[in-house]
Design a protein around this motif. Sequence first.
Motif, PDB file in Angstrom:
ATOM      1  N   TYR A   1       0.841  -1.215   0.000  1.00 44.77           N
ATOM      2  CA  TYR A   1       0.000   0.000   0.000  1.00 44.77           C
ATOM      3  C   TYR A   1       0.869   1.256   0.000  1.00 44.77           C
ATOM      4  CZ  TYR A   1      -3.521  -3.427   1.553  1.00 44.77           C
ATOM      5  OH  TYR A   1      -4.333  -4.528   1.671  1.00 44.77           O
ATOM      6  N   ASP A   2       1.969   1.218   0.749  1.00 41.60           N
ATOM      7  CA  ASP A   2       2.878   2.377   0.769  1.00 41.60           C
ATOM      8  C   ASP A   2       3.454   2.638  -0.624  1.00 41.60           C
ATOM      9  OD1 ASP A   2       2.445   2.785   3.440  1.00 41.60           O
ATOM     10  OD2 ASP A   2       4.327   1.872   4.116  1.00 41.60           O
ATOM     11  N   THR A   3       3.781   1.561  -1.333  1.00 46.15           N
ATOM     12  CA  THR A   3       4.312   1.707  -2.694  1.00 46.15           C
ATOM     13  C   THR A   3       3.250   2.292  -3.628  1.00 46.15           C
ATOM     14  OG1 THR A   3       5.868  -0.105  -2.396  1.00 46.15           O
ATOM     15  CG2 THR A   3       5.271   0.433  -4.657  1.00 46.15           C
ATOM     16  N   MET A   4       2.005   1.844  -3.482  1.00 47.48           N
ATOM     17  CA  MET A   4       0.923   2.399  -4.302  1.00 47.48           C
ATOM     18  C   MET A   4       0.746   3.893  -4.030  1.00 47.48           C
ATOM     19  SD  MET A   4      -1.774  -0.763  -3.886  1.00 47.48           S
ATOM     20  CE  MET A   4      -3.068  -0.089  -4.949  1.00 47.48           C
ATOM     21  N   LYS A   5       0.779   4.244  -2.753  1.00 45.36           N
ATOM     22  CA  LYS A   5       0.657   5.675  -2.395  1.00 45.36           C
ATOM     23  C   LYS A   5       1.800   6.477  -3.010  1.00 45.36           C
ATOM     24  CE  LYS A   5      -1.503   4.629   2.078  1.00 45.36           C
ATOM     25  NZ  LYS A   5      -1.223   4.415   3.517  1.00 45.36           N
ATOM     26  N   TRP A   6       3.003   5.894  -2.980  1.00 44.47           N
ATOM     27  CA  TRP A   6       4.180   6.571  -3.530  1.00 44.47           C
ATOM     28  C   TRP A   6       3.981   6.867  -5.019  1.00 44.47           C
ATOM     29  CZ3 TRP A   6       8.031   5.518  -7.179  1.00 44.47           C
ATOM     30  CH2 TRP A   6       9.198   6.288  -7.095  1.00 44.47           C
ATOM     31  N   TRP A   7       3.462   5.885  -5.768  1.00 45.14           N
ATOM     32  CA  TRP A   7       3.236   6.104  -7.207  1.00 45.14           C
ATOM     33  C   TRP A   7       2.119   7.133  -7.445  1.00 45.14           C
ATOM     34  CZ3 TRP A   7       6.152   5.497 -11.220  1.00 45.14           C
ATOM     35  CH2 TRP A   7       7.209   4.579 -11.169  1.00 45.14           C
ATOM     36  N   LEU A   8       1.091   7.113  -6.624  1.00 41.81           N
ATOM     37  CA  LEU A   8       0.029   8.109  -6.768  1.00 41.81           C
ATOM     38  C   LEU A   8       0.578   9.506  -6.463  1.00 41.81           C
ATOM     39  CD1 LEU A   8      -2.848   6.002  -5.226  1.00 41.81           C
ATOM     40  CD2 LEU A   8      -2.763   6.834  -7.589  1.00 41.81           C
ATOM     41  N   ASP A   9       1.485   9.597  -5.507  1.00 42.04           N
ATOM     42  CA  ASP A   9       2.137  10.883  -5.215  1.00 42.04           C
ATOM     43  C   ASP A   9       2.988  11.358  -6.397  1.00 42.04           C
ATOM     44  OD1 ASP A   9       0.996  10.978  -2.727  1.00 42.04           O
ATOM     45  OD2 ASP A   9       2.787  10.275  -1.647  1.00 42.04           O
ATOM     46  N   GLN A  10       3.505  10.425  -7.181  1.00 40.88           N
ATOM     47  CA  GLN A  10       4.275  10.804  -8.385  1.00 40.88           C
ATOM     48  C   GLN A  10       3.354  11.370  -9.476  1.00 40.88           C
ATOM     49  OE1 GLN A  10       7.672  10.494  -7.965  1.00 40.88           O
ATOM     50  NE2 GLN A  10       6.925   9.676  -6.011  1.00 40.88           N
ATOM     51  N   GLY A  11       2.041  11.076  -9.363  1.00 45.82           N
ATOM     52  CA  GLY A  11       1.091  11.642 -10.327  1.00 45.82           C
ATOM     53  C   GLY A  11       0.399  10.629 -11.231  1.00 45.82           C
ATOM     54  N   VAL A  12       0.574   9.316 -10.980  1.00 45.82           N
ATOM     55  CA  VAL A  12      -0.124   8.359 -11.845  1.00 45.82           C
ATOM     56  C   VAL A  12      -1.622   8.380 -11.542  1.00 45.82           C
ATOM     57  CG1 VAL A  12       1.953   6.925 -11.999  1.00 45.82           C
ATOM     58  CG2 VAL A  12       0.130   6.275 -10.402  1.00 45.82           C
ATOM     59  N   ASP A  13      -2.412   7.911 -12.499  1.00 43.52           N
ATOM     60  CA  ASP A  13      -3.867   8.098 -12.444  1.00 43.52           C
ATOM     61  C   ASP A  13      -4.651   6.807 -12.209  1.00 43.52           C
ATOM     62  OD1 ASP A  13      -3.895  11.008 -13.329  1.00 43.52           O
ATOM     63  OD2 ASP A  13      -2.793  10.075 -14.979  1.00 43.52           O
ATOM     64  N   GLY A  14      -3.942   5.727 -11.849  1.00 47.10           N
ATOM     65  CA  GLY A  14      -4.664   4.492 -11.575  1.00 47.10           C
ATOM     66  C   GLY A  14      -3.774   3.279 -11.727  1.00 47.10           C
ATOM     67  N   PHE A  15      -4.390   2.113 -11.494  1.00 42.85           N
ATOM     68  CA  PHE A  15      -3.651   0.860 -11.541  1.00 42.85           C
ATOM     69  C   PHE A  15      -4.439  -0.221 -12.273  1.00 42.85           C
ATOM     70  CE2 PHE A  15      -2.278   2.841  -7.494  1.00 42.85           C
ATOM     71  CZ  PHE A  15      -0.919   2.943  -7.744  1.00 42.85           C
ATOM     72  N   ARG A  16      -3.740  -0.935 -13.147  1.00 44.48           N
ATOM     73  CA  ARG A  16      -4.214  -2.217 -13.664  1.00 44.48           C
ATOM     74  C   ARG A  16      -3.490  -3.260 -12.826  1.00 44.48           C
ATOM     75  NH1 ARG A  16      -1.415  -6.951 -15.688  1.00 44.48           N
ATOM     76  NH2 ARG A  16      -2.889  -8.116 -16.948  1.00 44.48           N
ATOM     77  N   MET A  17      -4.237  -4.152 -12.195  1.00 40.77           N
ATOM     78  CA  MET A  17      -3.636  -5.058 -11.220  1.00 40.77           C
ATOM     79  C   MET A  17      -3.524  -6.462 -11.794  1.00 40.77           C
ATOM     80  SD  MET A  17      -5.514  -3.669  -7.821  1.00 40.77           S
ATOM     81  CE  MET A  17      -5.744  -1.898  -7.587  1.00 40.77           C
ATOM     82  N   ASP A  18      -2.288  -6.908 -11.935  1.00 39.87           N
ATOM     83  CA  ASP A  18      -1.978  -8.196 -12.542  1.00 39.87           C
ATOM     84  C   ASP A  18      -2.480  -9.351 -11.658  1.00 39.87           C
ATOM     85  OD1 ASP A  18      -0.389  -9.535 -14.732  1.00 39.87           O
ATOM     86  OD2 ASP A  18       0.689 -10.335 -13.004  1.00 39.87           O
ATOM     87  N   VAL A  19      -3.143 -10.331 -12.244  1.00 42.63           N
ATOM     88  CA  VAL A  19      -3.689 -11.534 -11.562  1.00 42.63           C
ATOM     89  C   VAL A  19      -4.015 -11.265 -10.088  1.00 42.63           C
ATOM     90  CG1 VAL A  19      -2.738 -13.240 -13.149  1.00 42.63           C
ATOM     91  CG2 VAL A  19      -1.331 -12.525 -11.238  1.00 42.63           C
ATOM     92  N   ILE A  20      -4.767 -10.209  -9.853  1.00 39.44           N
ATOM     93  CA  ILE A  20      -4.976  -9.738  -8.473  1.00 39.44           C
ATOM     94  C   ILE A  20      -5.827 -10.708  -7.661  1.00 39.44           C
ATOM     95  CG2 ILE A  20      -7.025  -8.324  -8.967  1.00 39.44           C
ATOM     96  CD1 ILE A  20      -4.047  -7.357  -6.654  1.00 39.44           C
ATOM     97  N   ASN A  21      -6.650 -11.523  -8.319  1.00 42.01           N
ATOM     98  CA  ASN A  21      -7.498 -12.434  -7.539  1.00 42.01           C
ATOM     99  C   ASN A  21      -6.789 -13.726  -7.153  1.00 42.01           C
ATOM    100  OD1 ASN A  21      -7.565 -13.380 -10.227  1.00 42.01           O
ATOM    101  ND2 ASN A  21      -9.514 -14.426  -9.863  1.00 42.01           N
ATOM    102  N   LEU A  22      -5.455 -13.772  -7.374  1.00 36.16           N
ATOM    103  CA  LEU A  22      -4.678 -14.932  -6.913  1.00 36.16           C
ATOM    104  C   LEU A  22      -3.968 -14.655  -5.589  1.00 36.16           C
ATOM    105  CD1 LEU A  22      -2.878 -16.122 -10.211  1.00 36.16           C
ATOM    106  CD2 LEU A  22      -5.192 -16.641  -9.413  1.00 36.16           C
ATOM    107  N   ILE A  23      -4.099 -13.442  -5.042  1.00 35.17           N
ATOM    108  CA  ILE A  23      -3.237 -13.060  -3.916  1.00 35.17           C
ATOM    109  C   ILE A  23      -3.594 -13.778  -2.619  1.00 35.17           C
ATOM    110  CG2 ILE A  23      -2.604 -10.807  -4.886  1.00 35.17           C
ATOM    111  CD1 ILE A  23      -4.677  -9.520  -2.999  1.00 35.17           C
ATOM    112  N   SER A  24      -4.830 -14.244  -2.467  1.00 38.72           N
ATOM    113  CA  SER A  24      -5.199 -14.977  -1.248  1.00 38.72           C
ATOM    114  C   SER A  24      -5.272 -16.458  -1.580  1.00 38.72           C
ATOM    115  CB  SER A  24      -6.550 -14.477  -0.724  1.00 38.72           C
ATOM    116  OG  SER A  24      -6.976 -15.291   0.344  1.00 38.72           O
ATOM    117  N   LYS A  25      -4.327 -17.239  -1.052  1.00 35.98           N
ATOM    118  CA  LYS A  25      -4.262 -18.669  -1.405  1.00 35.98           C
ATOM    119  C   LYS A  25      -5.262 -19.472  -0.563  1.00 35.98           C
ATOM    120  CE  LYS A  25      -0.653 -17.405  -3.833  1.00 35.98           C
ATOM    121  NZ  LYS A  25      -0.854 -16.237  -4.637  1.00 35.98           N
ATOM    122  N   PRO A  26      -5.793 -20.566  -1.127  1.00 34.66           N
ATOM    123  CA  PRO A  26      -6.686 -21.431  -0.329  1.00 34.66           C
ATOM    124  C   PRO A  26      -5.985 -21.873   0.950  1.00 34.66           C
ATOM    125  CG  PRO A  26      -6.648 -22.140  -2.626  1.00 34.66           C
ATOM    126  CD  PRO A  26      -5.597 -21.082  -2.484  1.00 34.66           C
TER     127      PRO A  26
END
Length: 556
Positions: A183-208
């Motif tokens: 989350y800190d890294t995401m905030k850092w990029w938003l502070d740089q001025g980016v306008d959003g995120f496409r999140m790679d295979v984001i629904n794999l992050i919580s494993k069974p």
Amino acid sequence: MEKIQWWQKAVVYQIYPRSFQDSNGDGVGDIPGIIERLPYLKDLGVQVIWLSPIYQSPNDDNGYDISDYREVLPEFGTMADVQKMLEVAHHLGLKIMMDLVVNHTSDEHQWFQESRKNKDNPYRNYYIWRDPVDGHEPNNWLSDFGGSAWEFDNNTQQYYLHLFSKKQPDLNWDNPDLRKNIYDTMKWWLDQGVDGFRMDVINLISKPSDLPNDPNVTLENHGSSMDFVANGPNIHEYLQEMNQEVLSKHDIITVGETPGVSTSDAMKYAGFDSHELQMIFQFEHTEIDNSPEGLGKWSDERFKLVDLKRILSKWQNDLYGKAWNSLYWNNHDRPRVVSRFGNDSDEYRILSAKMLAATLHFMQGTPYIYQGEEIGMTNIDLPSIKDYQDIDTLNAYNDLVVQQKRVTADKMMSYVHHSSRDNARTPMQWDNIKNAGFTDSHPWLSVNPNYQTINVADALTDQQSIFHFYQKLIALRQELPIITTGKYEVLDLEDASVYAYKRIDKNTQLLVISNFTDQKQTRHYDRTQSAQLVISNYSDDQGDVLRPYESKVYMF
């Protein structure tokens, strides 16, 4: 649906930086090259640019293996270049969406370097480590790039999980310290001025939980445990936390890549009241020509239009008023749309590319255009497997041809020509000069030899080009509210040759008719006398007669 949000009317253009524009003659596209071409994208009319990863990476999977989230790969440029790109883009009224790859990192990331040192290291729990079971892998999960999803590490005598390359260890999202770091890294990029995120295979992050065996795959069927792992037990808790900590505090665009989802899953991820993401990429329509022999995407099957209609209609209808669709034909992981769903012959390439564009762009959702799609770039038939760079392609060839001998070399090359990710990654074709204007030197991946006739320079000067057709479609989305808000209704679902549907709102209807064949068809659809032709890929209208790959849209 509540108030229309800006991202619901936007059209997104995906740039694969390595293949877009080389500015310094090293054969690799870069950020200064992107800056140079931003006016072209402004001219096309798109509102958002999605950049595939530009972060520091050893490039095992072309940048989707990140070794430092806050540094730029020197091949691409510097953070100063990124700042200039954001400045120029914003000046032109364009937004920049970054690719966020947080299911896994590179094994060269400092976190993993620390994690593998010993079992007591503070970063050990940033990744998923397990003891051997009876001297073997902890379970039977398979990597999406072939082989086991587990790699043994001699140093600590444990296995680590990697759902993709063994150089892409999966992160352990159950660790709150890891989540905070991301989350800190995401905030850092938003502070740089980016306008959003496409999140790679984001629904794999919580494993069974307890990592059970996957009942669906064996090593023999070249399967993948990606769908089995998808949509794990804490996924919605983590995305809601991400939304609360980061996303909700900014007026940005978010889209999650989500393999193995149903429409009911999508409503949880991208529902208007779910407080997670704004939309997702589902894969269902991109898997309709998968192998009947259990080889996944490795096939040269031709899709069936009825299957395509059924899937796209389900997503249009099920999400209406509840969640938001993303609309796409191809991306950096998918073959070129005109070669796959259209007809890339000299006779029909332009017509079928326009037909496919119109079919998609009048649906409800946010459309995504992949670089080169707007000029009708095609798949490439490289002569030898040695000419390919994509790790997924090379691994599959090795598995199926060399190791298992399940497929002949010739047959596998036919599958590669149809399905390889390198089809989408050949350099952008800017003009008919050497290397298509992409680079002055040797390009990192072969340029498609058809750049002599398929290129931006020619498209810009021809008012009947695919480019100008896309330009009109993008403009219509801004002009006609019904494209954003209208209800979708498919006509003649079982028609195997023609895709026709309506968009309906209180006062207006759109009728979209597309002939997916190279044969003349005759169809009658009810429309009032006052029906106006909004757009067509032919210069005249022959009423109920549909010529090869004809597409036309009426409003009444």
